[in-house]
Design a protein around this motif. Structure first.
Motif, PDB file in Angstrom:
ATOM      1  N   GLN A  83      23.332  22.419 -38.505  1.00  0.00           N
ATOM      2  CA  GLN A  83      22.901  22.850 -39.844  1.00  0.00           C
ATOM      3  C   GLN A  83      21.762  21.986 -40.383  1.00  0.00           C
ATOM      4  N   PHE A  84      21.673  20.754 -39.891  1.00  0.00           N
ATOM      5  CA  PHE A  84      20.605  19.869 -40.369  1.00  0.00           C
ATOM      6  C   PHE A  84      19.429  19.792 -39.386  1.00  0.00           C
ATOM      7  N   TYR A 130      25.634  18.954 -37.252  1.00  0.00           N
ATOM      8  CA  TYR A 130      24.301  18.502 -36.819  1.00  0.00           C
ATOM      9  C   TYR A 130      23.332  19.691 -36.755  1.00  0.00           C
ATOM     10  N   LEU A 137      21.338  13.054 -43.254  1.00  0.00           N
ATOM     11  CA  LEU A 137      21.273  14.001 -42.132  1.00  0.00           C
ATOM     12  C   LEU A 137      20.104  14.969 -42.333  1.00  0.00           C
ATOM     13  N   ARG A 138      19.907  15.413 -43.574  1.00  0.00           N
ATOM     14  CA  ARG A 138      18.797  16.340 -43.845  1.00  0.00           C
ATOM     15  C   ARG A 138      17.457  15.647 -43.542  1.00  0.00           C
ATOM     16  N   GLU A 175      24.835  13.636 -46.550  1.00  0.00           N
ATOM     17  CA  GLU A 175      24.109  14.888 -46.283  1.00  0.00           C
ATOM     18  C   GLU A 175      22.610  14.675 -46.431  1.00  0.00           C
ATOM     19  N   GLY A 227      16.886  15.357 -39.864  1.00  0.00           N
ATOM     20  CA  GLY A 227      16.479  16.648 -39.301  1.00  0.00           C
ATOM     21  C   GLY A 227      15.009  16.942 -39.605  1.00  0.00           C
ATOM     22  N   GLU A 228      14.569  16.570 -40.794  1.00  0.00           N
ATOM     23  CA  GLU A 228      13.155  16.801 -41.143  1.00  0.00           C
ATOM     24  C   GLU A 228      12.237  15.930 -40.275  1.00  0.00           C
ATOM     25  N   HIS A 250      33.113  18.013 -44.092  1.00  0.00           N
ATOM     26  CA  HIS A 250      32.256  19.210 -44.000  1.00  0.00           C
ATOM     27  C   HIS A 250      33.125  20.439 -43.717  1.00  0.00           C
TER      28      HIS A 250
END
Ligand code: GUN
Ligand code: ZN
Length: 447
Positions: A270-271, A268, A225-226, A222, A229-230, A258
């Motif tokens: 959500q991130f 994907y 993935l976070r 997670e 995304g950032e 998940h």
């Protein structure tokens, strides 16, 4: 300012704004580049019927004439793995055993810069031989593998988009993203820092692009993935590439990891990874809510039919994709895919559409819905649109970069017979899709 102008005369295949195929049996393509500035690509000044445009050729500019040949846009491969050349044709029960037994061991070898450099050349040779002038490609989790393929593509002036594979869990040692030192536990952070360094090194450098590359949900924590995304939010012109909803066992695994997510694609989302310039391979088991999300976010599916058939993953629903209106285009997905050839991919896409309709008990109208010109568009202008590169590559239109192919339908005996007998453009294109291969690509010209 010094402008270099080139003029080419042959049959001319291109697409209008609505994706309709246009053909001039005797066409002219005029290109120009400002050569006072280094690394400026040739751009299209004019293209259309020779009779209408011939007086636009400046005096003294020779016209390269290919009678009986056809100039067409270079193909765009929306999803391919450069480190999987030596994996092609490795049969397995399905995606997950295939990754474990064949793919991960081959990719581990790319920690070695010499191996990566050698395979990068083989990869680019194959793209060129098959008439692919733009590709969105996975590298491996080793920064040297990204450097190797970017360096090689830069030298050839090819349009390549690639990125470091993010995979900090559920993968073997030597392929999982490593920590900075063997005894630190910063592997995730390291992978994100490495990605940012590579963005700064390669993104928008001449014709290269960078793609943030989380391999797929099961191999990314997670936190990874976070972080991806950032990065994607901070670098909006950078691409995102990954896999989604390819295989039933994979989907069950994602649901276990998940359980709160509505769907695989929703993880994907959500991130922050579903946005313009995000390209997800496969998307076989999406539902209409997923498709709507893709459309709203301007994200794309890279349809990979030879891979879907080879690994027994399933049949992509072209009809549902077209109805929902989300971006999609064609991809080889080598080495799950079985060929670099866009002709093989278009053929497999056609068979897929036929069988999807058949299995749904529908009337066999799929052949009309996936017309040959539509298949060709999905591998050129449509794939470029999926990348957000419409008007830049994938079509022969004024202002676009002049990547093009010289196609020779006489190069294959059966194809020569079949194309000579074609009464319409659709018939001609269909013969090429069914009978064509790399022998038909007589020349590849990069802008
Ligand atoms: N899902 C995660 N990795 C891969 C890969 O390398 N190929 C395919 N086809 N699917 C994947
Ligand atoms: Zn893939």
């Amino acid at each position: 300012m010094t402008t270099t102008i080139h003029a080419y005369r042959a049959g001319l295949l291109r697409f209008d704004e609505a994706g309709q195929a246009l053909f001039d049996s005797d066409g002219l393509l005029l290109t120009a580049a400002d050569t006072t500035l280094a690394h400026r690509p040739q751009r299209i000044l004019a293209c259309g019927a020779y009779a209408a445009l011939q007086n636009q050729v400046p005096e003294g500019v020779p016209i390269q004439h290919w009678p009986d040949k056809v100039i067409g846009p270079g193909f765009v491969d929306l999803h391919v793995h450069y480190p999987q050349i030596d994996v092609i044709g490795s049969p397995a029960e399905g995606l997950l055993p295939w990754l474990e037994h064949y793919t991960f061991p081959q990719e581990t070898r790319f920690a070695d810069a010499g191996h990566a450099q050698a395979l990068a050349q083989v990869f680019l040779d194959e793209l060129q031989r098959h008439g692919v002038t733009t590709a969105l490609a996975f590298a491996t989790s080793h920064p040297v593998a990204v450097d190797a393929v970017c360096t090689a593509a830069l030298a050839r002036r090819m349009r390549l988009i690639t990125g470091l594979c993010l995979m900090d869990q559920h993968a073997p040692d030597g392929l999982r993203n490593p920590p900075s030192t063997p005894d630190s536990n910063d592997a995730t952070e390291r992978s994100l820092i490495d990605s940012e360094v590579l963005i700064q090194r390669w993104h928008a450098r001449e014709r290269l692009g960078y793609a943030i590359t989380p391999r797929f949900v099961p191999t990314c924590s997670e936190a990874q993935l976070r972080g991806a995304g950032e990065l994607a939010a901070r670098y909006s012109s950078v691409w995102v590439q990954s896999h989604v909803s390819e295989n039933r066992d994979e989907i069950a695994w994602v649901r276990q990891l998940h359980p709160q997510a509505r769907s695989y694609l929703d993880v994907y989302h959500q991130f922050g990874l579903v946005r313009p310039r995000s390209v997800y391979a496969h998307g076989i088991y999406l539902d209409d809510t997923d498709r709507l999300l893709l459309r709203e976010q301007g994200s794309a599916i890279a349809v990979s039919p030879t891979s879907n058939l080879f690994l027994g993953s399933g049949l992509f629903d072209f009809d549902a994709a077209q109805r929902s209106g989300h971006l999609h285009g064609l991809a080889s997905d080598v080495g799950g895919g079985t060929s670099f050839s866009p002709f093989a991919t278009m053929r497999a896409a056609y068979f897929t559409a036929r069988m999807t309709l058949e299995s749904q008990g529908g009337k066999p109208k799929a052949g009309l819905q996936l017309a040959p010109s539509r298949l060709w568009w999905l591998h050129t202008a449509g794939a470029a649109q999926a990348l957000g590169l419409d008007g830049v590559v994938g079509n022969l239109q004024v202002g676009a970069e002049a990547d093009f192919l010289v196609l020779n339908p006489q190069a294959i005996p059966l194809l020569a017979r079949r194309t000579q007998a074609a009464q319409t453009l659709e018939e001609w294109l269909f013969a090429c899709i069914i009978l064509g291969d790399d022998r038909m690509i007589e020349q590849v010209v990069y802008a």
